[in-house]
Design a protein around this motif. Structure first.
Motif, PDB file in Angstrom:
ATOM      1  N   SER A  96       1.426  -1.012  -0.078  1.00  0.00           N
ATOM      2  CA  SER A  96       0.137   0.123   0.034  1.00  0.00           C
ATOM      3  C   SER A  96       1.017   0.599   0.417  1.00  0.00           C
ATOM      4  O   SER A  96       1.738   1.430   0.434  1.00  0.00           O
ATOM      5  CB  SER A  96      -1.285  -0.073   1.436  1.00  0.00           C
ATOM      6  OG  SER A  96      -0.201   0.048   2.602  1.00  0.00           O
ATOM      7  N   THR A  97       0.330   2.238  -0.290  1.00  0.00           N
ATOM      8  CA  THR A  97       0.900   4.157  -0.130  1.00  0.00           C
ATOM      9  C   THR A  97       0.397   4.891  -0.318  1.00  0.00           C
ATOM     10  O   THR A  97      -0.720   4.364   0.185  1.00  0.00           O
ATOM     11  CB  THR A  97       1.348   3.570  -1.940  1.00  0.00           C
ATOM     12  OG1 THR A  97       2.320   4.786  -1.857  1.00  0.00           O
ATOM     13  CG2 THR A  97       0.421   4.327  -3.030  1.00  0.00           C
ATOM     14  N   ARG A  98       0.759   5.767   0.078  1.00  0.00           N
ATOM     15  CA  ARG A  98       0.127   7.327   0.912  1.00  0.00           C
ATOM     16  C   ARG A  98       0.943   8.315   0.634  1.00  0.00           C
ATOM     17  O   ARG A  98       2.457   7.823   0.892  1.00  0.00           O
ATOM     18  CB  ARG A  98      -0.070   7.079   2.591  1.00  0.00           C
ATOM     19  CG  ARG A  98       0.908   7.271   3.167  1.00  0.00           C
ATOM     20  CD  ARG A  98       0.377   6.866   4.485  1.00  0.00           C
ATOM     21  NE  ARG A  98       2.056   6.070   6.227  1.00  0.00           N
ATOM     22  CZ  ARG A  98       1.276   5.808   6.559  1.00  0.00           C
ATOM     23  NH1 ARG A  98       0.123   5.589   7.037  1.00  0.00           N
ATOM     24  NH2 ARG A  98       2.294   6.117   7.500  1.00  0.00           N
ATOM     25  N   LYS A  99       0.369   9.405   0.522  1.00  0.00           N
ATOM     26  CA  LYS A  99       1.387  10.770   0.133  1.00  0.00           C
ATOM     27  C   LYS A  99       0.536  11.812   1.015  1.00  0.00           C
ATOM     28  O   LYS A  99      -0.604  11.969   1.196  1.00  0.00           O
ATOM     29  CB  LYS A  99       1.156  10.975  -1.539  1.00  0.00           C
ATOM     30  CG  LYS A  99       0.930   9.783  -2.449  1.00  0.00           C
ATOM     31  CD  LYS A  99       1.255  10.436  -4.032  1.00  0.00           C
ATOM     32  CE  LYS A  99       0.640   9.413  -5.000  1.00  0.00           C
ATOM     33  NZ  LYS A  99       0.159   9.723  -6.413  1.00  0.00           N
ATOM     34  N   TYR A 100       1.558  12.492   1.160  1.00  0.00           N
ATOM     35  CA  TYR A 100       1.816  13.914   2.133  1.00  0.00           C
ATOM     36  C   TYR A 100       2.804  14.995   1.978  1.00  0.00           C
ATOM     37  O   TYR A 100       3.868  14.009   1.549  1.00  0.00           O
ATOM     38  CB  TYR A 100       1.327  13.431   3.421  1.00  0.00           C
ATOM     39  CG  TYR A 100       2.601  12.251   4.682  1.00  0.00           C
ATOM     40  CD1 TYR A 100       3.162  13.280   4.924  1.00  0.00           C
ATOM     41  CD2 TYR A 100       3.087  11.005   4.069  1.00  0.00           C
ATOM     42  CE1 TYR A 100       4.177  12.339   5.416  1.00  0.00           C
ATOM     43  CE2 TYR A 100       3.650  10.607   4.669  1.00  0.00           C
ATOM     44  CZ  TYR A 100       4.599  11.308   5.401  1.00  0.00           C
ATOM     45  OH  TYR A 100       6.085  10.332   6.689  1.00  0.00           O
ATOM     46  N   PRO A 104      -2.056  16.126   3.824  1.00  0.00           N
ATOM     47  CA  PRO A 104      -2.164  15.518   2.585  1.00  0.00           C
ATOM     48  C   PRO A 104      -2.187  15.651   1.054  1.00  0.00           C
ATOM     49  O   PRO A 104      -2.435  16.658   0.571  1.00  0.00           O
ATOM     50  CB  PRO A 104      -3.513  14.659   2.900  1.00  0.00           C
ATOM     51  CG  PRO A 104      -4.195  15.990   3.480  1.00  0.00           C
ATOM     52  CD  PRO A 104      -3.499  16.776   4.322  1.00  0.00           C
ATOM     53  N   ASN A 137      -4.080  15.281  -2.208  1.00  0.00           N
ATOM     54  CA  ASN A 137      -4.698  13.869  -2.808  1.00  0.00           C
ATOM     55  C   ASN A 137      -4.977  14.914  -4.224  1.00  0.00           C
ATOM     56  O   ASN A 137      -6.051  13.722  -4.678  1.00  0.00           O
ATOM     57  CB  ASN A 137      -6.602  14.330  -2.333  1.00  0.00           C
ATOM     58  CG  ASN A 137      -6.000  14.268  -1.202  1.00  0.00           C
ATOM     59  OD1 ASN A 137      -6.002  12.934  -0.444  1.00  0.00           O
ATOM     60  ND2 ASN A 137      -6.226  15.304   0.314  1.00  0.00           N
ATOM     61  N   LYS A 163      -2.544   0.613   5.396  1.00  0.00           N
ATOM     62  CA  LYS A 163      -3.208   1.827   4.443  1.00  0.00           C
ATOM     63  C   LYS A 163      -3.812   2.633   6.296  1.00  0.00           C
ATOM     64  O   LYS A 163      -3.712   3.807   5.654  1.00  0.00           O
ATOM     65  CB  LYS A 163      -4.580   1.319   4.060  1.00  0.00           C
ATOM     66  CG  LYS A 163      -4.339   0.248   2.652  1.00  0.00           C
ATOM     67  CD  LYS A 163      -5.337   0.848   2.096  1.00  0.00           C
ATOM     68  CE  LYS A 163      -6.509  -0.010   2.324  1.00  0.00           C
ATOM     69  NZ  LYS A 163      -7.382  -0.682   1.387  1.00  0.00           N
ATOM     70  N   THR A 164      -3.765   2.207   7.639  1.00  0.00           N
ATOM     71  CA  THR A 164      -4.631   2.361   8.258  1.00  0.00           C
ATOM     72  C   THR A 164      -3.528   2.861   8.965  1.00  0.00           C
ATOM     73  O   THR A 164      -3.931   3.105  10.219  1.00  0.00           O
ATOM     74  CB  THR A 164      -5.318   1.794   8.694  1.00  0.00           C
ATOM     75  OG1 THR A 164      -5.286   0.817   9.301  1.00  0.00           O
ATOM     76  CG2 THR A 164      -7.250   1.959   8.360  1.00  0.00           C
TER      77      THR A 164
END
Length: 243
Positions: free
Chosen positions: A83-87, A105, A107, A222-223
């Motif tokens: 998984s991944t996230r951007k901020y 964040p 988005n 993810k969380t």
């Protein structure tokens, strides 16, 4: 093409998908995702103290928890994206050191147009784009790794890596870990000096056991909360180079 489709079907049919992290009964009620320290994937730079001391070579890829060398410019490490996230990492300078302020964040494309240096309440703050990738390296850890791509490196690799590892599988309704990615480092040079960056290419279809392990961690990662400053910040010279 037919063979690949058949192999993918077999992999997904055999995989046991667990949607969330479930603590074993003997763990009690106090085990949470925030209690888990994920190992980091780190690229050693020429000016790193561990390199100048001779412990590692520039370009080595290191497991931050064990100190194990798991890759280099000539040794690819096989990773399985989960998984991944951007901020944006927002910081301010306190006593000559960068201090965490908050995460903002990212988005969409408009968020990437924000100024990296700005003033807020009379203070000068900096923000740097970060893409965090949770991934499995089964031979090195039973836990997922956390790989941070930030600053100028974000602009250099984040978009192409995200497209390859996450966007393309999603268009085919496949998990990002349906296929591995082979990761190594490569030396580059600019007017600030010599440094190493990550390079990647597609690997092979994932075996059922690894697929199941990745699936088990998918929802959990993810969380997971964004960590603040839990690792040594890069030096001013490294920041100028884009690390």
């Amino acid at each position: 093409v037919v063979v690949v489709v058949e192999e993918q079907a077999v992999v997904e049919e055999q995989a046991v998908v667990v949607s969330e992290f479930v603590a074993p009964d003997f763990a009690g009620d106090d085990l949470h995702i925030e209690d888990i320290s994920f190992p980091k994937l780190i690229c050693m730079q020429p000016i790193s103290e561990a390199v100048t001391d001779g412990k590692y070579s520039a370009g080595d890829i290191i497991n931050s928890t064990t100190g194990e060398k798991i890759g280099s410019p000539t040794e690819e490490v096989e990773i399985f994206p989960i998984s991944t996230r951007k901020y944006y990492k927002v910081e301010k300078e306190v006593d000559g050191k960068n201090t965490w302020v908050r995460a903002e964040p990212i988005n969409g494309p408009k968020d990437l147009e924000k100024e990296w240096t700005f003033e807020e309440d009379g203070e000068i703050l900096t923000r740097r784009p970060v893409m965090e990738v949770f991934l499995m390296i089964p031979k090195s850890s039973d836990l997922p790794f956390l790989w941070r791509i930030q600053g100028m490196s974000y602009k250099g690799i984040a978009k192409t890596f995200y497209t390859t590892a996450f966007a393309l599988p999603a268009t085919q309704k496949k998990a990002p870990f349906i296929r591995s990615i082979l990761l190594r480092t490569e030396k580059e040079k600019n007017d600030k000096g010599t440094y190493f960056v990550f390079k990647f290419k597609l690997g092979k279809l994932t075996d059922a056991e690894t697929y199941a392990a990745c699936a088990q961690w998918y929802e959990t990662t993810k969380t997971a909360k964004i960590e603040e400053n839990t690792e040594v910040e890069p030096s001013e010279k490294q920041t100028e180079m884009g690390f």
